[in-house]
Design a protein around this motif. Structure first.
Motif, PDB file in Angstrom:
ATOM      1  N   LEU A  99      -6.151  33.081  14.217  1.00 56.13           N
ATOM      2  CA  LEU A  99      -5.649  31.752  14.467  1.00 56.13           C
ATOM      3  C   LEU A  99      -6.678  30.941  15.038  1.00 56.13           C
ATOM      4  O   LEU A  99      -7.435  31.361  16.031  1.00 56.13           O
ATOM      5  CB  LEU A  99      -4.309  31.764  15.188  1.00 56.13           C
ATOM      6  CG  LEU A  99      -3.201  32.427  14.506  1.00 56.13           C
ATOM      7  CD1 LEU A  99      -1.982  32.631  15.817  1.00 56.13           C
ATOM      8  CD2 LEU A  99      -2.590  31.693  13.322  1.00 56.13           C
ATOM      9  N   LYS A 100      -6.583  29.658  14.773  1.00 60.63           N
ATOM     10  CA  LYS A 100      -7.961  28.634  15.223  1.00 60.63           C
ATOM     11  C   LYS A 100      -7.724  28.464  16.883  1.00 60.63           C
ATOM     12  O   LYS A 100      -8.749  28.121  17.329  1.00 60.63           O
ATOM     13  CB  LYS A 100      -7.733  27.424  14.429  1.00 60.63           C
ATOM     14  CG  LYS A 100      -7.935  27.400  12.953  1.00 60.63           C
ATOM     15  CD  LYS A 100      -8.433  25.972  12.344  1.00 60.63           C
ATOM     16  CE  LYS A 100      -8.544  26.334  10.872  1.00 60.63           C
ATOM     17  NZ  LYS A 100      -9.756  27.087  10.581  1.00 60.63           N
ATOM     18  N   GLU A 101      -6.440  28.754  17.271  1.00 57.98           N
ATOM     19  CA  GLU A 101      -6.202  28.394  18.691  1.00 57.98           C
ATOM     20  C   GLU A 101      -6.788  29.562  19.473  1.00 57.98           C
ATOM     21  O   GLU A 101      -7.087  29.355  20.812  1.00 57.98           O
ATOM     22  CB  GLU A 101      -4.804  28.263  18.967  1.00 57.98           C
ATOM     23  CG  GLU A 101      -3.927  27.181  18.305  1.00 57.98           C
ATOM     24  CD  GLU A 101      -3.735  27.458  16.772  1.00 57.98           C
ATOM     25  OE1 GLU A 101      -3.274  28.627  16.588  1.00 57.98           O
ATOM     26  OE2 GLU A 101      -3.620  26.765  15.949  1.00 57.98           O
ATOM     27  N   LEU A 102      -7.170  30.647  18.933  1.00 56.69           N
ATOM     28  CA  LEU A 102      -7.519  32.094  19.692  1.00 56.69           C
ATOM     29  C   LEU A 102      -8.869  32.017  19.587  1.00 56.69           C
ATOM     30  O   LEU A 102      -9.646  31.524  18.700  1.00 56.69           O
ATOM     31  CB  LEU A 102      -6.820  33.050  18.972  1.00 56.69           C
ATOM     32  CG  LEU A 102      -5.483  33.379  19.294  1.00 56.69           C
ATOM     33  CD1 LEU A 102      -5.032  34.545  18.429  1.00 56.69           C
ATOM     34  CD2 LEU A 102      -4.951  33.154  20.459  1.00 56.69           C
ATOM     35  N   ASP A 123     -12.378  33.734  19.034  1.00 57.52           N
ATOM     36  CA  ASP A 123     -12.857  34.707  18.199  1.00 57.52           C
ATOM     37  C   ASP A 123     -14.278  35.357  18.730  1.00 57.52           C
ATOM     38  O   ASP A 123     -15.473  34.694  18.444  1.00 57.52           O
ATOM     39  CB  ASP A 123     -13.102  34.183  16.680  1.00 57.52           C
ATOM     40  CG  ASP A 123     -13.561  34.870  15.648  1.00 57.52           C
ATOM     41  OD1 ASP A 123     -13.937  36.138  15.817  1.00 57.52           O
ATOM     42  OD2 ASP A 123     -14.009  34.547  14.477  1.00 57.52           O
ATOM     43  N   ASP A 155     -19.411  26.421  13.562  1.00 54.92           N
ATOM     44  CA  ASP A 155     -18.532  27.209  14.069  1.00 54.92           C
ATOM     45  C   ASP A 155     -18.590  28.567  13.090  1.00 54.92           C
ATOM     46  O   ASP A 155     -18.889  28.556  11.865  1.00 54.92           O
ATOM     47  CB  ASP A 155     -17.251  26.751  14.006  1.00 54.92           C
ATOM     48  CG  ASP A 155     -16.306  27.588  15.184  1.00 54.92           C
ATOM     49  OD1 ASP A 155     -16.795  28.381  15.954  1.00 54.92           O
ATOM     50  OD2 ASP A 155     -14.991  27.511  14.658  1.00 54.92           O
ATOM     51  N   ARG A 179     -16.043  31.852  12.153  1.00 60.68           N
ATOM     52  CA  ARG A 179     -14.835  32.379  12.345  1.00 60.68           C
ATOM     53  C   ARG A 179     -14.782  33.865  11.534  1.00 60.68           C
ATOM     54  O   ARG A 179     -15.298  33.975  10.290  1.00 60.68           O
ATOM     55  CB  ARG A 179     -13.576  31.833  11.880  1.00 60.68           C
ATOM     56  CG  ARG A 179     -13.361  30.650  12.601  1.00 60.68           C
ATOM     57  CD  ARG A 179     -12.904  30.345  13.918  1.00 60.68           C
ATOM     58  NE  ARG A 179     -11.793  30.881  14.273  1.00 60.68           N
ATOM     59  CZ  ARG A 179     -11.067  31.178  15.380  1.00 60.68           C
ATOM     60  NH1 ARG A 179     -11.708  30.966  16.596  1.00 60.68           N
ATOM     61  NH2 ARG A 179      -9.746  31.716  15.540  1.00 60.68           N
ATOM     62  N   TYR A 186      -3.432  34.663  10.659  1.00 63.94           N
ATOM     63  CA  TYR A 186      -2.741  34.108   9.655  1.00 63.94           C
ATOM     64  C   TYR A 186      -3.316  34.572   8.417  1.00 63.94           C
ATOM     65  O   TYR A 186      -4.520  35.008   8.393  1.00 63.94           O
ATOM     66  CB  TYR A 186      -2.807  32.569   9.487  1.00 63.94           C
ATOM     67  CG  TYR A 186      -4.291  31.949   9.201  1.00 63.94           C
ATOM     68  CD1 TYR A 186      -4.516  31.459   7.719  1.00 63.94           C
ATOM     69  CD2 TYR A 186      -5.053  31.684  10.001  1.00 63.94           C
ATOM     70  CE1 TYR A 186      -5.829  31.037   7.690  1.00 63.94           C
ATOM     71  CE2 TYR A 186      -6.343  31.073   9.714  1.00 63.94           C
ATOM     72  CZ  TYR A 186      -6.668  30.798   8.550  1.00 63.94           C
ATOM     73  OH  TYR A 186      -7.942  30.203   8.143  1.00 63.94           O
TER      74      TYR A 186
END
Length: 81
Positions: free
Chosen positions: A12-15, A17, A37, A39, A75
């Motif tokens: 998730l983008k909020e977490l 990495d 960025d 991920r 996700y």
């Protein structure tokens, strides 16, 4: 009929990495510029026996929800090829 199903699982983008941050640091150390960025996720390929592409997708989604992805942290996207 057999279908190949691709499952993309990403954090998730909020977490945070940590793998992505480590790779980002390595890219900067190599002098590579313009990358904003990174991920890191998983790409999973399943061969599914099903009557239709929709059924193959449904089977893969169920497998992903039950085992392949952690919905609290990740996700996923499923596509049938």
């Amino acid at each position: 009929m057999n279908y190949t199903v691709q499952i993309k699982v990403m954090p998730l983008k909020e977490l945070l990495d940590p793998q992505g941050k480590a790779i980002m640091g390595g890219l900067k150390n190599l002098g590579l510029k313009g990358i904003e960025d990174v991920r890191v996720g998983k790409n999973i390929s399943l061969d599914v026996a099903a009557d239709s592409p929709d059924q193959a997708k449904q089977i893969a989604e169920e497998a992903t929800k039950k085992l392949l992805a952690n919905p609290v942290m990740e996700y996923f996207e499923v596509s049938v090829n």
